[in-house]
Design a protein around this motif. Sequence first.
Motif, PDB file in Angstrom:
ATOM      1  N   ARG A 318       0.810  -1.218   0.000  1.00  0.00           N
ATOM      2  CA  ARG A 318       0.000   0.000   0.000  1.00  0.00           C
ATOM      3  C   ARG A 318       0.847   1.274   0.000  1.00  0.00           C
ATOM      4  O   ARG A 318       0.311   2.371  -0.097  1.00  0.00           O
ATOM      5  N   ASP A 321       0.647   3.609  -3.277  1.00  0.00           N
ATOM      6  CA  ASP A 321      -0.613   4.352  -3.359  1.00  0.00           C
ATOM      7  C   ASP A 321      -0.637   5.489  -2.352  1.00  0.00           C
ATOM      8  O   ASP A 321      -1.093   6.597  -2.655  1.00  0.00           O
ATOM      9  N   ASP A 325      -0.855   9.150  -3.813  1.00  0.00           N
ATOM     10  CA  ASP A 325      -2.126   9.832  -3.571  1.00  0.00           C
ATOM     11  C   ASP A 325      -1.975  11.017  -2.629  1.00  0.00           C
ATOM     12  O   ASP A 325      -2.758  11.971  -2.697  1.00  0.00           O
ATOM     13  N   ASP A 331      -7.693  13.277  -1.177  1.00  0.00           N
ATOM     14  CA  ASP A 331      -8.991  12.783  -0.715  1.00  0.00           C
ATOM     15  C   ASP A 331      -9.115  11.266  -0.832  1.00  0.00           C
ATOM     16  O   ASP A 331      -9.979  10.663  -0.202  1.00  0.00           O
ATOM     17  N   ARG A 332      -8.250  10.680  -1.661  1.00  0.00           N
ATOM     18  CA  ARG A 332      -8.319   9.238  -1.868  1.00  0.00           C
ATOM     19  C   ARG A 332      -7.409   8.472  -0.910  1.00  0.00           C
ATOM     20  O   ARG A 332      -7.417   7.246  -0.881  1.00  0.00           O
ATOM     21  N   LEU A 334      -7.460   7.964   2.227  1.00  0.00           N
ATOM     22  CA  LEU A 334      -8.130   7.106   3.209  1.00  0.00           C
ATOM     23  C   LEU A 334      -8.366   5.702   2.672  1.00  0.00           C
ATOM     24  O   LEU A 334      -8.301   4.727   3.422  1.00  0.00           O
ATOM     25  N   ALA A 335      -8.598   5.593   1.373  1.00  0.00           N
ATOM     26  CA  ALA A 335      -8.874   4.280   0.800  1.00  0.00           C
ATOM     27  C   ALA A 335      -7.648   3.388   0.819  1.00  0.00           C
ATOM     28  O   ALA A 335      -7.761   2.168   0.700  1.00  0.00           O
ATOM     29  N   THR A 336      -6.461   3.969   0.964  1.00  0.00           N
ATOM     30  CA  THR A 336      -5.230   3.186   0.954  1.00  0.00           C
ATOM     31  C   THR A 336      -4.763   2.823   2.354  1.00  0.00           C
ATOM     32  O   THR A 336      -3.781   2.111   2.506  1.00  0.00           O
ATOM     33  N   TYR A 338      -5.182   1.468   6.444  1.00  0.00           N
ATOM     34  CA  TYR A 338      -5.901   0.614   7.372  1.00  0.00           C
ATOM     35  C   TYR A 338      -6.442   1.432   8.546  1.00  0.00           C
ATOM     36  O   TYR A 338      -6.992   0.889   9.487  1.00  0.00           O
ATOM     37  N   LYS A 340      -8.759   3.846   8.575  1.00  0.00           N
ATOM     38  CA  LYS A 340     -10.011   4.560   8.319  1.00  0.00           C
ATOM     39  C   LYS A 340     -10.810   4.818   9.584  1.00  0.00           C
ATOM     40  O   LYS A 340     -11.296   5.919   9.832  1.00  0.00           O
ATOM     41  N   SER A 341     -10.954   3.790  10.401  1.00  0.00           N
ATOM     42  CA  SER A 341     -11.801   3.922  11.593  1.00  0.00           C
ATOM     43  C   SER A 341     -11.098   4.656  12.724  1.00  0.00           C
ATOM     44  O   SER A 341     -11.728   4.961  13.735  1.00  0.00           O
TER      45      SER A 341
END
Length: 643
Positions: A318, A321, A325, A331-332, A334-336, A338, A340-341
């Motif tokens: 990861r 990315d 990014d 803005d992307r 977060l998708a890369t 772990y 997020k939460s």
Amino acid sequence: MAAAPRVPKQLTDEELRHFVLGTFGQGRWTQDSPIVPDVWINFIRRAEQLAHATLRGVETIPDQTVDLLVTPWTGSLPGQIAKALRGQLSNAEAAEARIATSSSRVVARLSFEGLVRFVVPMTGWWQTLPNGFQDLLQGGLLGIIRQGGQRLEFIRFVTLVGLITELKRARTYAQVTSLYRIVRRLGKDPQDGHKPVKNTDEFEEDLHALLRNVDLNVVPVVEPDQERIWLVNVNRTASQTIFDSRKTVKADAAQRVFDTDGKGITFAVIDNGVDATHVGFLDKENPGVKRSEQNGTSLGLGDLRWSSRVRATYDFSRLRDLLSDAVEAPDRVLATLYLKSRMTDKTQRDVTSLAERAEAGRGLDWSIAAPLIEVAHDEGYVEPVDDHGTHVAGILAARVDVPEDFDRPLVGVCPQMTIYDLRVFAADGNGDEFSILAALEFVGWLNRDRENPVIHGVNMSLALRHDIDSFGCGRTPVCDACNQLVGSGVVVVAAAGNMGFDGATKQSLGNGYRTVSITDPGNAEDVITVGSTHRRDPHAYGVSYFSSRGPTGDGRRKPDILAPGEKITSTIRGNRTQRLDGTSMAAPHVAGAAALLMARYPELIGQPRKIKKILMETATDLGREPGFQGAGLLDILRALQSV
């Protein structure tokens, strides 16, 4: 019904390699050029696909980019190279390139035009060329070729540029077939490079046909003091290549005689992930684990951080990315991650810092990047999606007293060792050289205090195929990184590869068997490269049929040593066990042996070359060819006794 469009048969791999390597003789010329042959071959194949799609009337354009690994010139910085590339590419091109840096290299997915216009001018080779080379495209080519020297290097470069340019411009069957005829006429076996050109008129005519539309005036002028590039490689894809076997290498006897189990030693498993929740990796010495076993209580994910000998997990698949990014699409990001939460203000600041450093041309800061790719050992823990890494780690360090699906205890070579899980394969199984380089450099960063290393050794049960005629064997980026890590005091163990036999359809010992088949990073000089043998009867069965054999492409003896790799039972996800085959299974036996040496004799910590020497000198000769068996079968007991 309309007739199908006429599409010529593609060039064979042999024809293409003969053109790239043999057109002007001296087949290894590209080792003196910044662009290695596999880069040219990949771009020619892309141009071929485009030409064929055009002939078929396909509206969707085939991908014309190639993922490249760029090595800076000594004294130049990866961050500055990346900054220069971003500054020259359009926003759309930069986003597609997914530019990222490790501590030593730059990775970027570029079109052929991007390579020629932006990468080549930054190479030291281009910057040292005399002025006025464009004038050489006007006749007299055969004389230049006969003279050789630096001018010839330029003509070689332009000829390859010309072929790709013409293929991308081709619109008819006749144009494509004409180019193929030129490739077949000019291309020859590099071994025959000394032979004179038979038809000089035809030779010059073919060259002019390739060079007529080459326009190098679009290449920007680079200032002499600008950051420079030394080498451009393809960012290669990677693949993943205990009971009786433990006895075969005498790990059981060594533990009884020397009372050592690997405690205090830490190895990184660079693979596709180790299941830290597996009962085989419980820290049996931890008071909390002891209490839970005595009380019959179960441990949950909330206990994982302190209860497992898998100390930490990082996902380098990861990293690219994340770094790309952070600059191109914040803005992307977060998708890369772990995270997020658990996104915090600090996390947001760290992502911003990565972008600011990249835009300023500064290097990768692991203190910022590492937490962002860490897989936390808590309720949000993400297990690996494949069993390979867990199986490898189990051979190295598992202990399962009562397996749920087997009738005997399962004990690895070092049942008290600590593991770092460094994931370099994505969830879909894809991995690349950049991720592996980043993981190796991360180990070096963790060990920046050499007197107190965090990680004592690395196990790499993976493979990158190496084209011997593309670049010096053992000198590819991943091999150089491994040698540098060994030089810093870390033991590096690698699987030899499973390329020893060419397919299951072969019926005899004829062409089915391969020599010179060691894969990277096993070609690295200082790595301990491990081949495979039978788990129980190595003297009878010798070297496993699938095990890659040496010598290396430049004549060194490899593999270095053998260990059991056939039908090896070890841990897999879900607290289960399974039998697997491969040199991937052989390598952790040797990694465990190195760990036992360091645990028993702490003065060997930081002495990887001495450890390699001990293991090879005490190995058992199986009476096979050195290119097959190396020094022979690993003997852990004898190794410990020899010190």
